[in-house]
Scaffold this motif. Structure first.
Motif, PDB file in Angstrom:
ATOM      1  N   VAL A 125     -42.268  61.510  20.650  1.00 43.59           N
ATOM      2  CA  VAL A 125     -43.009  60.273  19.865  1.00 43.59           C
ATOM      3  C   VAL A 125     -44.171  60.487  20.900  1.00 43.59           C
ATOM      4  CG1 VAL A 125     -41.505  58.491  19.357  1.00 43.59           C
ATOM      5  CG2 VAL A 125     -41.540  59.007  22.102  1.00 43.59           C
ATOM      6  N   GLU A 126     -44.824  59.331  21.664  1.00 40.97           N
ATOM      7  CA  GLU A 126     -45.418  59.490  22.319  1.00 40.97           C
ATOM      8  C   GLU A 126     -45.464  60.488  24.175  1.00 40.97           C
ATOM      9  OE1 GLU A 126     -48.891  56.956  22.074  1.00 40.97           O
ATOM     10  OE2 GLU A 126     -49.089  57.061  19.886  1.00 40.97           O
ATOM     11  N   GLN A 127     -44.690  59.444  24.042  1.00 35.89           N
ATOM     12  CA  GLN A 127     -43.744  60.012  25.481  1.00 35.89           C
ATOM     13  C   GLN A 127     -42.811  60.483  25.432  1.00 35.89           C
ATOM     14  OE1 GLN A 127     -45.924  60.424  28.067  1.00 35.89           O
ATOM     15  NE2 GLN A 127     -47.354  59.625  27.379  1.00 35.89           N
ATOM     16  N   ASN A 204     -44.703  51.797  11.844  1.00 36.69           N
ATOM     17  CA  ASN A 204     -45.984  52.366  12.594  1.00 36.69           C
ATOM     18  C   ASN A 204     -45.434  52.797  13.269  1.00 36.69           C
ATOM     19  OD1 ASN A 204     -45.933  49.345  12.195  1.00 36.69           O
ATOM     20  ND2 ASN A 204     -48.730  50.070  11.777  1.00 36.69           N
ATOM     21  N   LYS A 205     -45.118  51.979  14.757  1.00 32.93           N
ATOM     22  CA  LYS A 205     -45.068  51.911  15.491  1.00 32.93           C
ATOM     23  C   LYS A 205     -43.736  52.968  16.185  1.00 32.93           C
ATOM     24  CE  LYS A 205     -48.476  48.822  16.194  1.00 32.93           C
ATOM     25  NZ  LYS A 205     -47.031  47.514  17.043  1.00 32.93           N
ATOM     26  N   ILE A 206     -43.048  53.327  15.037  1.00 37.68           N
ATOM     27  CA  ILE A 206     -41.868  53.985  15.249  1.00 37.68           C
ATOM     28  C   ILE A 206     -42.456  55.524  16.548  1.00 37.68           C
ATOM     29  CG2 ILE A 206     -40.029  56.405  15.098  1.00 37.68           C
ATOM     30  CD1 ILE A 206     -39.919  54.797  12.404  1.00 37.68           C
ATOM     31  N   PHE A 207     -43.641  56.014  16.491  1.00 35.15           N
ATOM     32  CA  PHE A 207     -44.257  57.318  17.387  1.00 35.15           C
ATOM     33  C   PHE A 207     -44.583  56.619  18.188  1.00 35.15           C
ATOM     34  CE2 PHE A 207     -43.876  58.121  13.198  1.00 35.15           C
ATOM     35  CZ  PHE A 207     -42.919  59.634  13.012  1.00 35.15           C
ATOM     36  N   THR A 208     -44.709  55.385  18.582  1.00 39.92           N
ATOM     37  CA  THR A 208     -45.817  54.822  19.992  1.00 39.92           C
ATOM     38  C   THR A 208     -44.600  55.026  21.650  1.00 39.92           C
ATOM     39  OG1 THR A 208     -45.047  52.815  19.974  1.00 39.92           O
ATOM     40  CG2 THR A 208     -46.860  53.297  19.092  1.00 39.92           C
ATOM     41  N   GLY A 209     -43.051  55.408  20.706  1.00 38.98           N
ATOM     42  CA  GLY A 209     -41.912  55.449  21.861  1.00 38.98           C
ATOM     43  C   GLY A 209     -41.068  53.732  22.638  1.00 38.98           C
ATOM     44  N   GLU A 210     -42.662  52.491  22.263  1.00 38.92           N
ATOM     45  CA  GLU A 210     -42.217  51.697  22.744  1.00 38.92           C
ATOM     46  C   GLU A 210     -40.726  51.436  22.555  1.00 38.92           C
ATOM     47  OE1 GLU A 210     -43.992  48.113  20.532  1.00 38.92           O
ATOM     48  OE2 GLU A 210     -44.974  50.060  20.513  1.00 38.92           O
ATOM     49  N   MET A 211     -40.131  51.802  21.660  1.00 32.44           N
ATOM     50  CA  MET A 211     -38.463  51.548  22.034  1.00 32.44           C
ATOM     51  C   MET A 211     -37.989  53.245  22.490  1.00 32.44           C
ATOM     52  SD  MET A 211     -37.846  48.534  20.561  1.00 32.44           S
ATOM     53  CE  MET A 211     -39.299  47.107  19.928  1.00 32.44           C
ATOM     54  N   ASP A 212     -36.647  52.937  22.634  1.00 31.22           N
ATOM     55  CA  ASP A 212     -35.594  54.630  22.957  1.00 31.22           C
ATOM     56  C   ASP A 212     -35.395  54.303  21.629  1.00 31.22           C
ATOM     57  OD1 ASP A 212     -37.076  54.532  25.623  1.00 31.22           O
ATOM     58  OD2 ASP A 212     -35.961  52.504  25.955  1.00 31.22           O
ATOM     59  N   VAL A 213     -34.686  53.061  21.013  1.00 33.21           N
ATOM     60  CA  VAL A 213     -33.701  53.092  20.228  1.00 33.21           C
ATOM     61  C   VAL A 213     -34.071  52.426  19.042  1.00 33.21           C
ATOM     62  CG1 VAL A 213     -31.185  53.003  19.440  1.00 33.21           C
ATOM     63  CG2 VAL A 213     -31.487  53.504  21.142  1.00 33.21           C
ATOM     64  N   ILE A 214     -33.900  52.750  17.746  1.00 37.81           N
ATOM     65  CA  ILE A 214     -34.164  52.088  16.660  1.00 37.81           C
ATOM     66  C   ILE A 214     -33.347  51.746  15.812  1.00 37.81           C
ATOM     67  CG2 ILE A 214     -36.352  52.032  14.155  1.00 37.81           C
ATOM     68  CD1 ILE A 214     -38.533  53.096  16.094  1.00 37.81           C
ATOM     69  N   VAL A 215     -32.720  51.357  15.218  1.00 35.22           N
ATOM     70  CA  VAL A 215     -31.413  50.931  14.363  1.00 35.22           C
ATOM     71  C   VAL A 215     -32.168  50.556  13.142  1.00 35.22           C
ATOM     72  CG1 VAL A 215     -29.848  49.037  13.843  1.00 35.22           C
ATOM     73  CG2 VAL A 215     -30.213  50.004  15.972  1.00 35.22           C
ATOM     74  N   CYS A 216     -31.631  50.857  11.630  1.00 35.79           N
ATOM     75  CA  CYS A 216     -31.580  50.338  11.261  1.00 35.79           C
ATOM     76  C   CYS A 216     -30.579  51.287   9.391  1.00 35.79           C
ATOM     77  CB  CYS A 216     -33.213  51.338  10.309  1.00 35.79           C
ATOM     78  SG  CYS A 216     -33.275  53.220  10.690  1.00 35.79           S
ATOM     79  N   ASP A 217     -31.205  50.834   8.515  1.00 39.15           N
ATOM     80  CA  ASP A 217     -30.055  50.430   7.737  1.00 39.15           C
ATOM     81  C   ASP A 217     -30.221  52.518   7.383  1.00 39.15           C
ATOM     82  OD1 ASP A 217     -31.780  51.156   4.882  1.00 39.15           O
ATOM     83  OD2 ASP A 217     -30.405  48.997   4.070  1.00 39.15           O
ATOM     84  N   GLY A 218     -29.349  52.715   6.327  1.00 40.91           N
ATOM     85  CA  GLY A 218     -29.278  54.487   5.730  1.00 40.91           C
ATOM     86  C   GLY A 218     -30.913  54.693   5.153  1.00 40.91           C
ATOM     87  N   PHE A 219     -31.350  53.807   4.524  1.00 38.69           N
ATOM     88  CA  PHE A 219     -31.558  54.318   3.415  1.00 38.69           C
ATOM     89  C   PHE A 219     -33.145  54.371   4.096  1.00 38.69           C
ATOM     90  CE2 PHE A 219     -32.261  53.709  -1.714  1.00 38.69           C
ATOM     91  CZ  PHE A 219     -33.758  54.443  -1.567  1.00 38.69           C
ATOM     92  N   HIS A 220     -33.161  53.062   4.631  1.00 36.43           N
ATOM     93  CA  HIS A 220     -34.675  53.197   5.457  1.00 36.43           C
ATOM     94  C   HIS A 220     -34.773  54.195   6.661  1.00 36.43           C
ATOM     95  CE1 HIS A 220     -34.563  48.036   5.033  1.00 36.43           C
ATOM     96  NE2 HIS A 220     -34.077  49.090   3.475  1.00 36.43           N
ATOM     97  N   GLY A 221     -34.049  54.311   7.432  1.00 39.75           N
ATOM     98  CA  GLY A 221     -33.825  55.524   8.458  1.00 39.75           C
ATOM     99  C   GLY A 221     -34.094  56.686   7.422  1.00 39.75           C
ATOM    100  N   ASN A 222     -33.548  57.087   6.312  1.00 38.43           N
ATOM    101  CA  ASN A 222     -34.614  58.467   5.844  1.00 38.43           C
ATOM    102  C   ASN A 222     -35.292  58.342   4.900  1.00 38.43           C
ATOM    103  OD1 ASN A 222     -33.425  60.317   2.905  1.00 38.43           O
ATOM    104  ND2 ASN A 222     -32.038  60.410   4.173  1.00 38.43           N
ATOM    105  N   VAL A 223     -36.086  57.247   4.845  1.00 38.85           N
ATOM    106  CA  VAL A 223     -37.262  56.903   4.047  1.00 38.85           C
ATOM    107  C   VAL A 223     -38.255  57.421   5.730  1.00 38.85           C
ATOM    108  CG1 VAL A 223     -39.422  55.711   3.418  1.00 38.85           C
ATOM    109  CG2 VAL A 223     -36.464  55.759   2.298  1.00 38.85           C
ATOM    110  N   ALA A 224     -37.810  56.460   6.920  1.00 37.76           N
ATOM    111  CA  ALA A 224     -38.692  56.911   7.562  1.00 37.76           C
ATOM    112  C   ALA A 224     -39.039  58.223   7.663  1.00 37.76           C
ATOM    113  CB  ALA A 224     -38.955  55.948   8.456  1.00 37.76           C
ATOM    114  N   LEU A 225     -38.101  58.778   7.729  1.00 34.57           N
ATOM    115  CA  LEU A 225     -37.816  60.265   8.847  1.00 34.57           C
ATOM    116  C   LEU A 225     -38.549  60.890   7.945  1.00 34.57           C
ATOM    117  CD1 LEU A 225     -36.203  62.681  10.588  1.00 34.57           C
ATOM    118  CD2 LEU A 225     -34.768  62.633   9.127  1.00 34.57           C
ATOM    119  N   LYS A 226     -37.870  61.100   5.917  1.00 30.95           N
ATOM    120  CA  LYS A 226     -38.214  62.354   5.433  1.00 30.95           C
ATOM    121  C   LYS A 226     -40.035  61.976   5.048  1.00 30.95           C
ATOM    122  CE  LYS A 226     -34.465  63.877   3.216  1.00 30.95           C
ATOM    123  NZ  LYS A 226     -33.538  62.707   2.143  1.00 30.95           N
ATOM    124  N   THR A 227     -40.358  60.362   4.932  1.00 28.61           N
ATOM    125  CA  THR A 227     -42.204  60.493   5.044  1.00 28.61           C
ATOM    126  C   THR A 227     -43.174  61.275   6.687  1.00 28.61           C
ATOM    127  OG1 THR A 227     -41.997  58.107   3.731  1.00 28.61           O
ATOM    128  CG2 THR A 227     -44.476  58.580   4.935  1.00 28.61           C
TER     129      THR A 227
END
Lengths: 328, 328
Positions: A125-127, A204-227
């Motif tokens: 992420v950004e930092q 859209n804020k995943i990469f700003t670095g404002e969180m150290d851990v982001i929690v989601c279900d496996g479908f959402h996380g998979n979509v985010a990672l692959k997108t």
């Protein structure tokens, strides 16, 4: 034995790894004859690498349940078993993710109270980096499971960060947004004073670095990672094509190439390779199927770090305490 | 009246729009006094632009249900009503998405048989564009709803493509992957011979252009769209920072700047601005909240095109035929 590029990658990575970290020995699990075409027993032994022979391989496209039932002589099965026998401290595989998860759950078990393990990975992420979980182990999650993911992700992130900020992935930041599951998970996260819960976060804020851990279900996380992967590849292709437009852009491209290459290295997913199956009683790490030598090495580094940090035991401790049990 | 940049953007876009498309008149709905600080009645009238005064505004962060109940004098409400009175053919707003959806459903109604409208948007891909829906109107969908989205997306895509390939977003392409809802939706999509159903697609393939329409529930679509935005912004920032490292990179950056700027324009989300609420009886288009003049103009173009293509009536026809009704 598996992964898209075969065992050669794993062997080279293991050789580099034992050279760099003198506190580690490696057991290669796979078809001995095939493995020895890449190196000799004598040379491997000098590098603190041994071989455990396995006669079968889990195919990359094999149904995980089929593998679980019928592949008890596979390299994957035997490798995970070495953890149970305490012959090894961590297992790294570039093979079939579903099969690895199924065998991991069956052989290593989750800690009492942990309903499901979660796949967790660091993203650039950004930092610094942000841990995202779950990335595909669980397509549907209960609020309690999301809450468990938060506690497990916090443990992993706290090796580099004393009070990691935890966010919950949602499609908006207002309290009315999201599914009932996410709203209920938010209540659980808010109520646990051990968590530095920082609220909802949009993708859209995943990469700003404002969180150290982001929690989601496996479908959402998979979509985010692959997108994210797809978008990065798309932009890289567009940049390459732009440089090929005419002689001027070709020259400009030549000048700028080293810079873009360096940037690409920094953002290269292989530098962040190594997804952890959190909640299992031992350290099990998944390397990307098409990981190259450097990427596989990174997955080995992730595994070593988790052994040193004692992540499984710390997760057990966190999840077994009173505050958590009362949620059950 | 709303959007992050206020009414000035909408007025400039309307002026450019009527200059370019002589078959269109515009009604600006909002606080007349405020709108006239940007232009005169006389000038606007020459440009085929009139004003419909509205005394209230729906705030960007207002609860949609609150807006629906209490903002019947708002610019949003009145603008949508002009569609119902047949005073206008399409409505474009950069305001509160939830409120626009709620008022759209309430005032314009969906066609009989359509349970829920879907938000649909064209994304730039390696060749051409791909329509993604739903992007956030429905956080949980039934298989039948996903099936309806496929039919509606197909109608939209068929304006530029005679036999659009339709994909279903999933976390793998094997038939065992995904939730029960997605597996059931796949059966419905496969069984309808009117659809050129091309199977599951993973999020890393959204941008390859192998599908013309990608169907998913609103949560997944929203995560994909926003992750794409976030990744693109992250990479752009990294590239900018790389150019600032030293005097050599600054010079190189200067040389390459026009090329990257052109590329950025091509991939600029504003060039693909304008999300459609499919399934409503009239054309209702959402412009991005922070759309600039060019982006807002693009949303107007999307709205005009849908009127010309008669999209709502064609969706009604598609969804009311026998094959569909038998699924109900």
């Amino acid at each position: 034995m598996s992964g898209d590029l075969g065992p050669r990658v794993a062997i080279s990575a293991a050789q580099n790894f034992t050279a760099r970290f003198t506190d580690v020995d490696i057991v290669l699990v796979g078809n001995e004859q095939q493995l020895l075409t890449f190196s000799s027993v004598k040379k491997l032994s000098r590098q603190r690498i041994s071989i455990l022979n396995a006669t079968e391989v889990v195919a990359m496209d094999e149904d995980p349940l089929h593998a679980l039932r019928h592949k008890k002589s596979s390299s994957m099965w035997l490798a995970i078993q070495t953890l149970n026998n305490n012959d090894t401290d961590a297992c790294v595989s570039a093979g079939n993710t579903g099969a690895l998860l199924a065998m991991g759950k069956y052989l290593l078990k989750t800690f009492p109270g942990v309903e499901r393990p979660a796949i967790c990975k660091a993203m650039p992420v950004e930092q610094g980096q942000t841990y995202l979980l779950d990335l595909g182990a669980n397509t549907n999650c209960t609020p309690e499971q999301l809450y468990q993911f938060a506690l497990m992700g916090k443990i992993l992130a706290s090796s580099t960060n004393t009070n990691p900020r935890v966010g919950l992935l949602n499609i908006g930041t207002e309290s009315t947004k999201g599914t009932e599951v996410i709203k209920a998970a938010q209540d659980l996260l808010q109520d646990d004073s051990r968590l530095n819960f920082a609220g909802y976060i949009e993708a859209n804020k995943i990469f700003t670095g404002e969180m150290d851990v982001i929690v989601c279900d496996g479908f959402h996380g998979n979509v985010a990672l692959k997108t994210c992967e797809g978008t990065a590849r798309f932009i890289a292709k567009k940049i390459q094509a732009a440089f090929k437009r005419n002689w001027f852009t070709r020259i400009a491209g030549g000048i700028i190439w080293p810079l873009l290459k360096q940037l690409r290295t920094e953002l290269d997913p292989s530098m962040y390779n190594g997804a952890s199956f959190l909640g299992l009683q031992k350290v099990l790490v998944k390397s990307h199927g098409n990981a190259n030598k450097r990427a596989f090495m990174q997955a080995l580094i992730v595994a070593r770090e988790q052994v040193i940090q004692n992540i499984p035991a710390r997760i057990q401790q966190e999840l077994s305490n009173e505050s958590f049990s009362s949620q059950q």
